[in-house]
Design a protein around this motif. Structure first.
Motif, PDB file in Angstrom:
ATOM      1  N   PHE A  54      -8.071  -0.025   5.346  1.00 38.81           N
ATOM      2  CA  PHE A  54      -7.823   1.389   5.071  1.00 38.81           C
ATOM      3  C   PHE A  54      -9.153   2.039   4.751  1.00 38.81           C
ATOM      4  O   PHE A  54     -10.081   1.401   4.281  1.00 38.81           O
ATOM      5  N   TRP A  75      -7.653   6.194  -5.966  1.00 36.27           N
ATOM      6  CA  TRP A  75      -8.041   6.974  -4.784  1.00 36.27           C
ATOM      7  C   TRP A  75      -9.554   7.150  -4.814  1.00 36.27           C
ATOM      8  O   TRP A  75     -10.126   7.561  -5.793  1.00 36.27           O
ATOM      9  N   SER A  92       0.849  -1.194   0.000  1.00 35.52           N
ATOM     10  CA  SER A  92       0.000   0.000   0.000  1.00 35.52           C
ATOM     11  C   SER A  92       0.877   1.234   0.000  1.00 35.52           C
ATOM     12  O   SER A  92       2.092   1.173   0.263  1.00 35.52           O
ATOM     13  N   GLN A  94       0.537   5.815   0.705  1.00 37.21           N
ATOM     14  CA  GLN A  94      -0.300   6.954   1.036  1.00 37.21           C
ATOM     15  C   GLN A  94       0.511   8.226   0.883  1.00 37.21           C
ATOM     16  O   GLN A  94       1.747   8.211   0.906  1.00 37.21           O
ATOM     17  N   ALA A 136      -5.443   8.982   3.450  1.00 40.87           N
ATOM     18  CA  ALA A 136      -5.655   7.537   3.540  1.00 40.87           C
ATOM     19  C   ALA A 136      -4.812   6.809   2.494  1.00 40.87           C
ATOM     20  O   ALA A 136      -4.383   7.388   1.501  1.00 40.87           O
ATOM     21  N   ALA A 137      -4.585   5.534   2.755  1.00 36.36           N
ATOM     22  CA  ALA A 137      -3.743   4.742   1.872  1.00 36.36           C
ATOM     23  C   ALA A 137      -4.582   4.035   0.812  1.00 36.36           C
ATOM     24  O   ALA A 137      -5.794   3.886   0.943  1.00 36.36           O
ATOM     25  N   ARG A 138      -3.934   3.594  -0.240  1.00 33.48           N
ATOM     26  CA  ARG A 138      -4.575   2.741  -1.242  1.00 33.48           C
ATOM     27  C   ARG A 138      -3.753   1.471  -1.385  1.00 33.48           C
ATOM     28  O   ARG A 138      -2.543   1.452  -1.154  1.00 33.48           O
TER      29      ARG A 138
END
Length: 462
Positions: free
Chosen positions: A38, A31, A7, A9, A14-16
């Motif tokens: 997450f 995104w 992941s 960010q 926030a993370a992807r």
């Protein structure tokens, strides 16, 4: 569902996640999707090198995010102090008002010099301009020498002082054409004031930038602050082009606009400075926190203390505290030196003049930031003995002793407060650290004098 391999960010967004595609490549989520572990919905950007398509998460729209990146420090909001945004917003309002007021003042000065008047002499106008500039340059040098070292200690107050002085300078420029017989003197005084504003404003801006930069990014914060100010001044210039033709033929209307903008300017400055939450202690903040601690046994946090800090009268305190005083000012005999040294092992000597409530502190070469903080606390505790309000039991006894005893016995009270602080100061210091204050550095005004004297071998070094 394929497992998440990794992941990423951006900043505090926030993370992807990333999963393995059937062909073996990495497939990044856009995104705006939510996936297990997450959260956060963000707007996706079509197209991109990573195939997932995305800009920094947490942005409302790509064009707006690019615009923000131009004017905000990299990593905002994590790379700056929490008070950055409210301060910058109010600072932009005051800069806009100041830009419009400056246009009115410049218009008045040009009229006074003779722009547009066929009878005006170019040589006279040039001479007036040169005298005005030279006066300001000399004033800048003298003021920087006189007050430069004091501005770190009271950056908020000097910031407010600079902007109010700037308003006074512009008012003098507007009034200058109305008083042609002393036009040159008026514009010289005005330019002198503006140069003092330049020194105070530049120095305090540097101090506040140091406070706001949280990732060793002072240059970035300063550069983006300059970009914000340039944008505001550009907007002010465009509005001035519309405003000046409307008010230039009416002195009363021009003066009314100036007073309105000045009021807005001062109010926005006050709100900007009040929004600052500085975690280092100067004398005023230390006194507020210490007084609360002595009366209630609790240590105020930086937010509460900064809200209570006086901005209009912050240059003076109830006790005259001189840190880093020369030893020859404090004592003149061996017996006096012995009295000052006796009864404590701290790397400072302290003399208290009860009649004037004046405390002079001689610092040892070994005195570090915490020793200086203790010395300042010691001086303010002595000042509290002269005031009213509840105190801990041991200090209440010393207060009664100080009020009843003769002036020559002040050194006895000083020696006994050393013993009280041996128990009290460690608790106070820990309370400061737990409340979020920075105790490894301070903004106390300390002179450069240091001294050495014979002390016990177990002398403390803080």
């Amino acid at each position: 569902m394929a497992d998440v391999l990794c992941s990423e960010q951006f900043g505090s967004g926030a993370a992807r996640g990333c999963r393995a595609a059937p062909d073996g490549s990495l497939q990044w989520e856009a995104w705006g999707r939510r996936w297990w572990g997450f959260s956060g919905a963000f707007t996706a950007k079509p197209g991109g090198r990573d195939g997932g398509g995305g800009v920094a998460p947490g942005t409302a729209s790509p064009p707006f995010s690019r615009l923000l990146a131009v004017f905000l420090p990299q990593g905002f909001p994590d790379s700056v102090s929490p008070d950055y945004l409210p301060y910058q917003l109010w600072d932009s309002v005051q800069a806009f008002a100041s830009s419009l007021s400056g246009s009115l003042a410049t218009h008045a000065v040009l009229l006074g010099i003779g722009v547009g008047d066929a009878k005006a002499s170019v040589s006279a106008a040039t001479a007036t301009w040169l005298v005005k500039d030279s006066t300001g340059m000399l004033g800048r040098i003298v003021f920087a020498w006189w007050m430069g070292s004091k501005m770190d200690c009271n950056a908020k107050q000097w910031r407010l002082f600079a902007d109010i002085l700037n308003d006074i300078a512009m008012f003098l420029e507007i009034m200058a054409p109305i008083l042609p017989f002393c036009f040159t003197i008026t514009v010289c005084i005005s330019n002198l004031a503006k140069c003092l504003v330049g020194v105070a404003g530049g120095a305090t801006r540097a101090a506040l930038t140091m406070h706001q930069a949280r990732r060793n990014n002072m240059a970035d914060v300063s550069a983006k602050d300059g970009s914000q100010e340039t944008l505001v001044n550009l907007a002010g210039l465009l509005v001035s082009l519309l405003m000046l033709p409307l008010v230039s033929d009416s002195p009363s209307l021009s003066l009314g606009c100036f007073f309105f903008l000045t009021a807005l300017h001062i109010y926005a400055n006050y709100r900007a400075v009040r929004a600052l939450v500085i975690e280092t202690l100067n004398e005023q903040r230390l006194w507020l926190v210490l007084r609360h601690f002595l009366q209630r046994g609790e240590v105020l946090g930086p937010t509460s203390a900064n809200q209570m800090e006086p901005l209009w009268t912050g240059f003076w305190s109830s006790v005259s505290l001189s840190l880093g005083a020369p030893l020859h000012h404090v004592t003149s005999s061996v017996s006096e030196l012995q009295q000052l040294v006796e009864g404590h092992q701290e790397p400072y000597l302290l003399r208290w003049d009860q009649s004037r409530n004046q405390v002079q502190v001689v610092l040892s070469q070994m005195a570090g930031p915490k020793a200086i903080l203790r010395a300042a606390t010691h001086g303010l505790v002595l000042g509290a003995l002269r005031g009213d309000g509840p105190l801990p039991e041991e200090l209440e006894e010393l207060r009664n002793q100080a009020r009843a005893g003769p002036e020559k016995e002040s050194w006895v009270v000083v020696r006994e407060t050393h013993q009280v602080l041996d128990k009290l100061f460690p608790k106070f210091l820990k309370g400061l650290q737990d409340a979020g204050w920075s105790t490894e550095k301070h903004q106390l005004e300390v002179d450069e004098w240091r001294a050495t004297w014979l002390l016990c071998p177990e002398k403390k070094v803080l």
